[in-house]
Design a protein around this motif. Structure first.
Motif, PDB file in Angstrom:
ATOM      1  N   THR A  15       0.840  -1.206   0.000  1.00 49.44           N
ATOM      2  CA  THR A  15       0.000   0.000   0.000  1.00 49.44           C
ATOM      3  C   THR A  15       0.867   1.245   0.000  1.00 49.44           C
ATOM      4  OG1 THR A  15      -1.566  -1.231   1.337  1.00 49.44           O
ATOM      5  CG2 THR A  15      -1.857   1.155   1.289  1.00 49.44           C
ATOM      6  N   GLN A  16       1.854   1.286   0.872  1.00 51.49           N
ATOM      7  CA  GLN A  16       2.732   2.460   0.936  1.00 51.49           C
ATOM      8  C   GLN A  16       3.510   2.622  -0.364  1.00 51.49           C
ATOM      9  OE1 GLN A  16       2.637   4.774   3.160  1.00 51.49           O
ATOM     10  NE2 GLN A  16       1.143   3.686   4.397  1.00 51.49           N
ATOM     11  N   ALA A  17       3.924   1.508  -0.945  1.00 49.53           N
ATOM     12  CA  ALA A  17       4.697   1.574  -2.195  1.00 49.53           C
ATOM     13  C   ALA A  17       3.876   2.256  -3.285  1.00 49.53           C
ATOM     14  CB  ALA A  17       5.100   0.169  -2.643  1.00 49.53           C
ATOM     15  N   GLN A  18       2.560   1.949  -3.314  1.00 48.06           N
ATOM     16  CA  GLN A  18       1.708   2.567  -4.342  1.00 48.06           C
ATOM     17  C   GLN A  18       1.632   4.076  -4.165  1.00 48.06           C
ATOM     18  OE1 GLN A  18      -2.094   0.604  -4.493  1.00 48.06           O
ATOM     19  NE2 GLN A  18      -1.134  -1.360  -4.962  1.00 48.06           N
ATOM     20  N   PHE A  19       1.460   4.521  -2.915  1.00 50.62           N
ATOM     21  CA  PHE A  19       1.386   5.974  -2.666  1.00 50.62           C
ATOM     22  C   PHE A  19       2.716   6.647  -2.975  1.00 50.62           C
ATOM     23  CE2 PHE A  19      -2.172   4.797   0.282  1.00 50.62           C
ATOM     24  CZ  PHE A  19      -3.151   5.478  -0.409  1.00 50.62           C
ATOM     25  N   VAL A 110      16.673   2.978   2.036  1.00 52.24           N
ATOM     26  CA  VAL A 110      15.934   1.753   2.332  1.00 52.24           C
ATOM     27  C   VAL A 110      14.979   2.112   3.469  1.00 52.24           C
ATOM     28  CG1 VAL A 110      16.116  -0.606   3.208  1.00 52.24           C
ATOM     29  CG2 VAL A 110      17.828   0.267   1.609  1.00 52.24           C
ATOM     30  N   LEU A 111      13.711   1.963   3.184  1.00 52.95           N
ATOM     31  CA  LEU A 111      12.690   2.342   4.156  1.00 52.95           C
ATOM     32  C   LEU A 111      12.194   1.081   4.849  1.00 52.95           C
ATOM     33  CD1 LEU A 111      11.432   5.131   4.691  1.00 52.95           C
ATOM     34  CD2 LEU A 111       9.715   4.595   2.968  1.00 52.95           C
ATOM     35  N   GLU A 112      12.373   1.036   6.168  1.00 51.40           N
ATOM     36  CA  GLU A 112      11.915  -0.131   6.926  1.00 51.40           C
ATOM     37  C   GLU A 112      10.595   0.206   7.614  1.00 51.40           C
ATOM     38  OE1 GLU A 112      13.893  -0.827  10.619  1.00 51.40           O
ATOM     39  OE2 GLU A 112      13.112  -2.864  10.791  1.00 51.40           O
ATOM     40  N   PHE A 113       9.564  -0.602   7.347  1.00 49.99           N
ATOM     41  CA  PHE A 113       8.278  -0.433   8.036  1.00 49.99           C
ATOM     42  C   PHE A 113       8.204  -1.450   9.167  1.00 49.99           C
ATOM     43  CE2 PHE A 113       7.325   1.294   3.833  1.00 49.99           C
ATOM     44  CZ  PHE A 113       6.788   2.515   4.206  1.00 49.99           C
ATOM     45  N   SER A 114       8.048  -0.962  10.381  1.00 49.01           N
ATOM     46  CA  SER A 114       8.032  -1.900  11.502  1.00 49.01           C
ATOM     47  C   SER A 114       6.687  -1.870  12.219  1.00 49.01           C
ATOM     48  CB  SER A 114       9.149  -1.557  12.476  1.00 49.01           C
ATOM     49  OG  SER A 114       9.000  -0.218  12.894  1.00 49.01           O
ATOM     50  N   ALA A 115       6.299  -3.046  12.718  1.00 44.26           N
ATOM     51  CA  ALA A 115       5.045  -3.164  13.470  1.00 44.26           C
ATOM     52  C   ALA A 115       5.160  -4.383  14.386  1.00 44.26           C
ATOM     53  CB  ALA A 115       3.868  -3.334  12.522  1.00 44.26           C
ATOM     54  N   PRO A 116       4.487  -4.348  15.555  1.00 43.58           N
ATOM     55  CA  PRO A 116       4.550  -5.507  16.452  1.00 43.58           C
ATOM     56  C   PRO A 116       3.936  -6.754  15.803  1.00 43.58           C
ATOM     57  CG  PRO A 116       3.488  -3.621  17.511  1.00 43.58           C
ATOM     58  CD  PRO A 116       3.664  -3.262  16.074  1.00 43.58           C
ATOM     59  N   VAL A 168      10.465   3.562   9.784  1.00 43.38           N
ATOM     60  CA  VAL A 168       9.195   4.276   9.949  1.00 43.38           C
ATOM     61  C   VAL A 168       8.229   3.307  10.629  1.00 43.38           C
ATOM     62  CG1 VAL A 168       7.227   5.221   8.660  1.00 43.38           C
ATOM     63  CG2 VAL A 168       9.536   5.714   7.888  1.00 43.38           C
ATOM     64  N   SER A 169       7.450   3.803  11.586  1.00 44.74           N
ATOM     65  CA  SER A 169       6.476   2.926  12.219  1.00 44.74           C
ATOM     66  C   SER A 169       5.322   2.677  11.254  1.00 44.74           C
ATOM     67  CB  SER A 169       5.948   3.578  13.501  1.00 44.74           C
ATOM     68  OG  SER A 169       4.764   2.912  13.886  1.00 44.74           O
ATOM     69  N   ALA A 170       4.938   1.403  11.139  1.00 43.80           N
ATOM     70  CA  ALA A 170       3.847   1.044  10.232  1.00 43.80           C
ATOM     71  C   ALA A 170       2.525   0.941  10.978  1.00 43.80           C
ATOM     72  CB  ALA A 170       4.175  -0.274   9.538  1.00 43.80           C
ATOM     73  N   VAL A 171       2.477   1.489  12.194  1.00 39.93           N
ATOM     74  CA  VAL A 171       1.241   1.453  12.975  1.00 39.93           C
ATOM     75  C   VAL A 171       0.578   2.822  12.870  1.00 39.93           C
ATOM     76  CG1 VAL A 171       0.236   1.028  15.254  1.00 39.93           C
ATOM     77  CG2 VAL A 171       2.310  -0.179  14.556  1.00 39.93           C
ATOM     78  N   GLY A 172      -0.747   2.787  12.686  1.00 36.01           N
ATOM     79  CA  GLY A 172      -1.470   4.052  12.582  1.00 36.01           C
ATOM     80  C   GLY A 172      -2.219   4.087  11.277  1.00 36.01           C
ATOM     81  N   ASN A 173      -2.759   5.275  10.912  1.00 37.90           N
ATOM     82  CA  ASN A 173      -3.520   5.256   9.663  1.00 37.90           C
ATOM     83  C   ASN A 173      -2.610   5.452   8.456  1.00 37.90           C
ATOM     84  OD1 ASN A 173      -3.590   8.006   8.705  1.00 37.90           O
ATOM     85  ND2 ASN A 173      -4.894   8.428  10.481  1.00 37.90           N
ATOM     86  N   VAL A 174      -3.100   4.927   7.332  1.00 40.10           N
ATOM     87  CA  VAL A 174      -2.287   4.831   6.118  1.00 40.10           C
ATOM     88  C   VAL A 174      -1.717   6.188   5.706  1.00 40.10           C
ATOM     89  CG1 VAL A 174      -2.413   4.235   3.658  1.00 40.10           C
ATOM     90  CG2 VAL A 174      -3.542   2.805   5.325  1.00 40.10           C
ATOM     91  N   GLU A 175      -2.545   7.240   5.771  1.00 36.23           N
ATOM     92  CA  GLU A 175      -2.098   8.572   5.321  1.00 36.23           C
ATOM     93  C   GLU A 175      -0.962   9.088   6.200  1.00 36.23           C
ATOM     94  OE1 GLU A 175      -5.278   7.860   6.023  1.00 36.23           O
ATOM     95  OE2 GLU A 175      -6.176   7.831   4.021  1.00 36.23           O
ATOM     96  N   ASP A 176      -1.079   8.871   7.518  1.00 37.91           N
ATOM     97  CA  ASP A 176      -0.026   9.358   8.425  1.00 37.91           C
ATOM     98  C   ASP A 176       1.291   8.632   8.162  1.00 37.91           C
ATOM     99  OD1 ASP A 176      -1.829  11.043   9.549  1.00 37.91           O
ATOM    100  OD2 ASP A 176      -2.168   9.848  11.358  1.00 37.91           O
ATOM    101  N   ILE A 177       1.197   7.338   7.882  1.00 38.51           N
ATOM    102  CA  ILE A 177       2.416   6.556   7.632  1.00 38.51           C
ATOM    103  C   ILE A 177       3.075   7.047   6.336  1.00 38.51           C
ATOM    104  CG2 ILE A 177       3.335   4.232   7.208  1.00 38.51           C
ATOM    105  CD1 ILE A 177       0.915   3.211   8.935  1.00 38.51           C
TER     106      ILE A 177
END
Ligand code: AMP
Length: 190
Positions: A15-19, A110-116, A168-177
Protein backbone atom coordinates in the motif's frame (compact mmCIF):
# COMPACT_ATOMS: atom_id res chain seq x y z
CA UNK A 1 14.58 8.22 -6.11
CA UNK A 2 15.93 4.67 -5.95
CA UNK A 3 14.31 3.05 -2.99
CA UNK A 4 13.88 -0.34 -1.33
CA UNK A 5 11.04 -1.08 1.10
CA UNK A 6 11.62 -3.63 3.84
CA UNK A 7 9.29 -4.97 6.50
CA UNK A 8 7.44 -8.13 7.51
CA UNK A 9 4.54 -9.40 5.42
CA UNK A 10 1.48 -7.42 6.46
CA UNK A 11 3.40 -4.26 7.38
CA UNK A 12 1.63 -2.46 4.54
CA UNK A 13 4.60 -2.21 2.17
CA UNK A 14 2.46 -2.74 -0.90
CA UNK A 15 0.00 0.00 0.00
CA UNK A 16 2.73 2.46 0.94
CA UNK A 17 4.70 1.57 -2.20
CA UNK A 18 1.71 2.57 -4.34
CA UNK A 19 1.39 5.97 -2.67
CA UNK A 20 5.12 6.63 -2.77
CA UNK A 21 5.36 5.53 -6.41
CA UNK A 22 2.67 8.00 -7.34
CA UNK A 23 4.21 10.76 -5.17
CA UNK A 24 7.65 10.39 -6.77
CA UNK A 25 6.32 9.36 -10.23
CA UNK A 26 8.43 6.22 -10.32
CA UNK A 27 7.48 2.58 -10.89
CA UNK A 28 6.50 0.26 -8.04
CA UNK A 29 8.27 -3.05 -8.56
CA UNK A 30 6.85 -5.82 -6.38
CA UNK A 31 8.47 -9.21 -6.86
CA UNK A 32 5.44 -10.86 -5.20
CA UNK A 33 3.13 -9.16 -7.74
CA UNK A 34 5.36 -10.23 -10.64
CA UNK A 35 5.33 -13.83 -9.40
CA UNK A 36 1.53 -13.76 -8.91
CA UNK A 37 1.01 -12.34 -12.42
CA UNK A 38 3.18 -15.12 -13.84
CA UNK A 39 1.29 -17.75 -11.86
CA UNK A 40 -1.99 -16.45 -13.20
CA UNK A 41 -0.69 -16.39 -16.76
CA UNK A 42 0.68 -19.92 -16.37
CA UNK A 43 4.21 -19.01 -17.48
CA UNK A 44 7.31 -21.11 -16.86
CA UNK A 45 8.45 -18.56 -14.25
CA UNK A 46 5.08 -18.87 -12.49
CA UNK A 47 5.41 -22.64 -12.41
CA UNK A 48 8.92 -22.40 -10.96
CA UNK A 49 7.71 -20.04 -8.22
CA UNK A 50 4.44 -21.71 -7.26
CA UNK A 51 5.53 -24.46 -4.87
CA UNK A 52 7.69 -22.05 -2.91
CA UNK A 53 5.02 -19.37 -2.72
CA UNK A 54 2.34 -21.82 -1.63
CA UNK A 55 4.54 -22.90 1.28
CA UNK A 56 5.58 -19.39 2.29
CA UNK A 57 9.20 -20.10 1.33
CA UNK A 58 11.43 -17.84 -0.74
CA UNK A 59 11.62 -18.59 -4.44
CA UNK A 60 15.27 -19.56 -5.17
CA UNK A 61 17.65 -16.65 -5.68
CA UNK A 62 18.67 -17.92 -9.13
CA UNK A 63 15.10 -17.38 -10.36
CA UNK A 64 14.35 -14.18 -8.44
CA UNK A 65 17.61 -12.36 -9.15
CA UNK A 66 17.34 -12.93 -12.90
CA UNK A 67 13.78 -11.66 -12.89
CA UNK A 68 14.74 -8.46 -11.04
CA UNK A 69 17.83 -7.92 -13.16
CA UNK A 70 15.66 -8.13 -16.23
CA UNK A 71 13.02 -5.77 -14.78
CA UNK A 72 15.68 -3.18 -13.96
CA UNK A 73 16.68 -2.97 -17.62
CA UNK A 74 13.27 -1.43 -18.46
CA UNK A 75 13.35 2.20 -19.58
CA UNK A 76 10.80 3.17 -16.94
CA UNK A 77 13.40 2.94 -14.15
CA UNK A 78 15.45 5.82 -15.59
CA UNK A 79 14.15 8.21 -12.91
CA UNK A 80 14.16 5.66 -10.14
CA UNK A 81 12.03 2.87 -8.69
CA UNK A 82 10.55 1.45 -5.55
CA UNK A 83 11.45 -2.16 -4.92
CA UNK A 84 8.89 -3.89 -2.71
CA UNK A 85 9.69 -7.45 -1.59
CA UNK A 86 13.21 -7.51 -2.98
CA UNK A 87 15.80 -8.07 -1.63
CA UNK A 88 14.57 -10.74 0.80
CA UNK A 89 17.97 -11.98 1.99
CA UNK A 90 21.55 -10.71 2.19
CA UNK A 91 22.63 -12.56 -0.98
CA UNK A 92 19.88 -10.76 -2.94
CA UNK A 93 20.94 -7.44 -1.38
CA UNK A 94 24.47 -8.06 -2.62
CA UNK A 95 23.24 -8.91 -6.11
CA UNK A 96 21.14 -5.73 -6.16
CA UNK A 97 24.13 -3.66 -5.07
CA UNK A 98 26.18 -5.16 -7.92
CA UNK A 99 23.45 -4.59 -10.54
CA UNK A 100 23.08 -0.94 -9.50
CA UNK A 101 26.84 -0.37 -9.19
CA UNK A 102 27.25 -1.53 -12.77
CA UNK A 103 24.64 1.02 -13.88
CA UNK A 104 26.23 3.67 -11.60
CA UNK A 105 22.85 4.24 -9.97
CA UNK A 106 23.22 3.14 -6.33
CA UNK A 107 20.29 2.91 -3.93
CA UNK A 108 19.46 6.16 -2.16
CA UNK A 109 17.41 4.84 0.74
CA UNK A 110 15.93 1.75 2.33
CA UNK A 111 12.69 2.34 4.16
CA UNK A 112 11.91 -0.13 6.93
CA UNK A 113 8.28 -0.43 8.04
CA UNK A 114 8.03 -1.90 11.50
CA UNK A 115 5.05 -3.16 13.47
CA UNK A 116 4.55 -5.51 16.45
CA UNK A 117 3.99 -9.22 15.62
CA UNK A 118 0.44 -9.27 17.01
CA UNK A 119 -0.55 -6.38 14.73
CA UNK A 120 1.07 -8.06 11.72
CA UNK A 121 -0.75 -11.37 12.30
CA UNK A 122 -4.11 -9.62 12.76
CA UNK A 123 -3.63 -7.69 9.52
CA UNK A 124 -2.60 -10.77 7.55
CA UNK A 125 -5.63 -12.72 8.76
CA UNK A 126 -7.86 -9.79 7.80
CA UNK A 127 -6.23 -9.60 4.36
CA UNK A 128 -6.78 -13.35 3.94
CA UNK A 129 -10.54 -12.76 4.29
CA UNK A 130 -10.50 -10.06 1.63
CA UNK A 131 -7.93 -11.13 -0.96
CA UNK A 132 -8.12 -14.94 -0.58
CA UNK A 133 -4.39 -15.30 -1.27
CA UNK A 134 -3.38 -18.94 -0.84
CA UNK A 135 -0.34 -17.89 1.18
CA UNK A 136 -2.48 -16.00 3.71
CA UNK A 137 -3.62 -19.20 5.48
CA UNK A 138 -2.61 -19.32 9.11
CA UNK A 139 0.13 -21.96 8.87
CA UNK A 140 1.63 -20.32 5.78
CA UNK A 141 1.48 -16.89 7.45
CA UNK A 142 3.42 -18.37 10.36
CA UNK A 143 6.05 -19.74 8.01
CA UNK A 144 6.34 -16.42 6.13
CA UNK A 145 6.97 -14.61 9.41
CA UNK A 146 9.66 -17.15 10.33
CA UNK A 147 11.26 -16.76 6.92
CA UNK A 148 11.21 -12.99 7.40
CA UNK A 149 12.89 -13.24 10.82
CA UNK A 150 15.51 -15.77 9.69
CA UNK A 151 16.33 -14.65 6.17
CA UNK A 152 15.05 -11.12 5.54
CA UNK A 153 15.58 -9.31 8.86
CA UNK A 154 19.40 -9.52 8.44
CA UNK A 155 19.17 -7.13 5.49
CA UNK A 156 18.06 -4.42 7.92
CA UNK A 157 21.54 -4.46 9.54
CA UNK A 158 23.14 -4.80 6.11
CA UNK A 159 21.50 -1.55 5.00
CA UNK A 160 22.05 0.16 8.35
CA UNK A 161 25.78 -0.49 7.88
CA UNK A 162 25.55 0.99 4.40
CA UNK A 163 24.04 4.14 5.92
CA UNK A 164 20.86 3.73 3.87
CA UNK A 165 18.31 2.65 6.48
CA UNK A 166 15.35 4.81 7.48
CA UNK A 167 12.84 3.26 9.92
CA UNK A 168 9.20 4.28 9.95
CA UNK A 169 6.48 2.93 12.22
CA UNK A 170 3.85 1.04 10.23
CA UNK A 171 1.24 1.45 12.98
CA UNK A 172 -1.47 4.05 12.58
CA UNK A 173 -3.52 5.26 9.66
CA UNK A 174 -2.29 4.83 6.12
CA UNK A 175 -2.10 8.57 5.32
CA UNK A 176 -0.03 9.36 8.42
CA UNK A 177 2.42 6.56 7.63
CA UNK A 178 2.80 7.80 4.04
CA UNK A 179 3.38 11.34 5.34
CA UNK A 180 6.13 10.20 7.74
CA UNK A 181 7.75 8.17 4.96
CA UNK A 182 7.74 11.14 2.58
CA UNK A 183 9.05 13.45 5.25
CA UNK A 184 11.88 11.03 6.12
CA UNK A 185 12.73 10.64 2.42
CA UNK A 186 12.82 14.39 1.86
CA UNK A 187 16.08 14.35 3.78
CA UNK A 188 17.62 11.96 1.27
CA UNK A 189 19.61 13.44 -1.60
CA UNK A 190 17.91 12.98 -4.96
P1 AMP B 1 4.96 -10.83 -1.24
O1 AMP B 1 3.81 -10.47 -2.10
O2 AMP B 1 6.09 -9.83 -1.32
O3 AMP B 1 4.58 -11.14 0.18
O4 AMP B 1 5.58 -12.18 -1.85
C1 AMP B 1 4.81 -13.36 -1.93
C2 AMP B 1 5.74 -14.56 -2.12
O5 AMP B 1 6.48 -14.41 -3.33
C3 AMP B 1 6.78 -14.75 -1.03
O6 AMP B 1 6.27 -15.43 0.11
C4 AMP B 1 7.83 -15.58 -1.78
O7 AMP B 1 7.41 -16.93 -1.94
C5 AMP B 1 7.79 -14.94 -3.17
N1 AMP B 1 8.76 -13.82 -3.24
C6 AMP B 1 8.48 -12.50 -3.40
N2 AMP B 1 9.62 -11.77 -3.42
C7 AMP B 1 10.64 -12.65 -3.29
C8 AMP B 1 12.05 -12.53 -3.21
N3 AMP B 1 12.65 -11.33 -3.29
N4 AMP B 1 12.78 -13.67 -3.09
C9 AMP B 1 12.20 -14.87 -3.02
N5 AMP B 1 10.87 -15.05 -3.05
C10 AMP B 1 10.09 -13.97 -3.18
Amino acid sequence: MRLVLVGPPGAGKGTQAQFLASHFSIPHISTGDIFRANLKAGTELGKQAQTFMDRGELVPDSVTNEMVKDRLTNDDVANGFILDGFPRNVAQAEVLRAILAEKKTPLQAVLEFSAPDAEIIARLLQRAEIEKRVDDQEDVIKRRLEVYAEQTAPIVSFYRNEGLLISVSAVGNVEDITASAISALSRVAQ
